[in-house]
Design a protein around this motif. Structure first.
Motif: not given
Length: 363
Positions: A201-221
């Protein structure tokens, strides 16, 4: 006695309350309309209504009462859920320095926790005639946003986004911060990475979590698997619960990415309690680089958030709004501080419960 007789129970001049009743407007709007420094913020038809009502009742401002309200003192309200920990001291210091350069004073009001309603603190600031507001941190679906739009008071959100283009914000580019952090771990050979995050519910937590997911997706291969664990607070006890959840999963992780330094410290304490060595058995990172993270015996790898720049920029933004200038969101770029809490994966992944000689992580 004369001064008191000219004041209502709320501390406002009775004339302002009378004008508010006649016009159907809020006392905050009437105050802005009658103040030459903020009159330009009020819509022309509204301004005319207020001035006509003031003339009809023969209103004359009580300068002493206005000074007590803070109108003539040029005050900007700062509404927060936390003034003492994390980046708040550096941010507030820079904000005050910026405001004081233009003869404004910050007036602070807040709550002990982000879970507490900020409405009483908001009402306290508005009733004291603040000319603008700086809000930190941002909360998703914050009811205060609707109040601000209703009152048409200039406002800026520091540390997050407001959710509306009518309230500009100053925030950090978490996509850059998390991308650099995950890239660092991948280069060290980490593939199974857990993200320990605070309440979304806190913006910083949601933003950083979403950014983590996106970053991990870059290295799925490359076989990178990012796991998310949300806890209820940004505290050591909550972090300990998160570590327990992470360790209970079938696939062991070799690195934990915490979305705040406070959670990272909680991870270090809990791993030490369990006899799990950092970084020998598991790497741990934080986010924020609050003071002293580089002074730990196992100095924390973390993303450096430019707190001073956030405070200065938020101050410049609210001053521009008070001068009648439109403002857009400002996005600041963080940097990665690589320290001792991360290292290369050594051999096959080992389960976290395997013990290793403990070490102290605090000074």
């Amino acid at each position: 006695a004369d001064m008191k007789s000219d004041l209502g129970r709320s501390g406002r001049p009775k004339g302002i309350e009378a004008i508010a009743r006649v016009t159907g407007l809020s006392t905050a709007t009437v105050s802005r309309a009658l103040n030459e420094r903020t009159a330009h913020l009020v819509a022309a038809p509204t301004l005319q209504r207020v001035r006509a009502a003031a003339s009809k009742i023969g209103y004359r401002p009580n300068l002493v009462a206005r000074a007590l309200k803070g109108v003539d003192m040029r005050v900007v309200g700062v509404l927060s859920s936390e003034f003492t920990s994390g980046h708040a001291p550096a941010l507030l210091s820079a904000l005050q320095e910026t405001l004081r350069a233009k003869d404004y004073w910050p007036m602070l009001a807040g709550t002990p926790s982000w879970r507490s309603s900020r409405k009483p603190a908001f009402d306290a600031l508005i009733s004291r005639g603040v000319e603008g507001l700086v809000i930190l941190p941002a909360l998703l679906d914050d009811p205060i946003v609707a109040e601000i739009l209703k009152l048409q008071i200039p406002a800026v959100v520091a540390y997050g986004v407001s959710g509306t283009p009518r309230i500009p914000s100053v925030r950090v580019d978490d996509d850059v911060g998390m991308r650099d952090l995950v890239e660092h771990l991948v280069k060290l050979g980490h593939r199974s990475i857990a993200c320990l995050t605070g309440p979304l519910q806190v913006h910083s937590a949601r933003s950083r979590t979403s950014a983590f997911q996106h970053a991990c997706n870059l290295y799925k291969e490359k076989g990178v698997d990012g796991q998310i664990t949300e806890v209820s607070e940004f505290s050591g006890s909550a972090a300990a619960e998160g570590v327990s959840i992470i360790m209970s999963r079938r696939r062991a992780v070799t690195a934990i990415v915490a979305t705040s330094d406070s959670l990272a410290l909680g991870c270090l304490d809990e791993l030490q309690r369990r006899g799990v060595a950092v970084p020998e058995m598991i790497s741990v990172t934080g986010y924020g680089d609050v003071p002293m993270m580089d002074r730990l015996r196992c100095a924390l790898t973390t993303v450096q958030v430019p707190a001073h720049d956030i405070g200065r920029t938020a101050g410049e933004c609210i001053l521009a709004l008070l001068a009648g200038q439109k403002q857009r969101d400002v996005v600041l770029v963080p940097t990665l501080a690589i320290r001792e809490s991360t290292t290369a994966v050594r051999g096959p992944s080992r389960h976290l419960i395997r013990r290793s000689p403990s070490r102290n992580y605090t000074r």
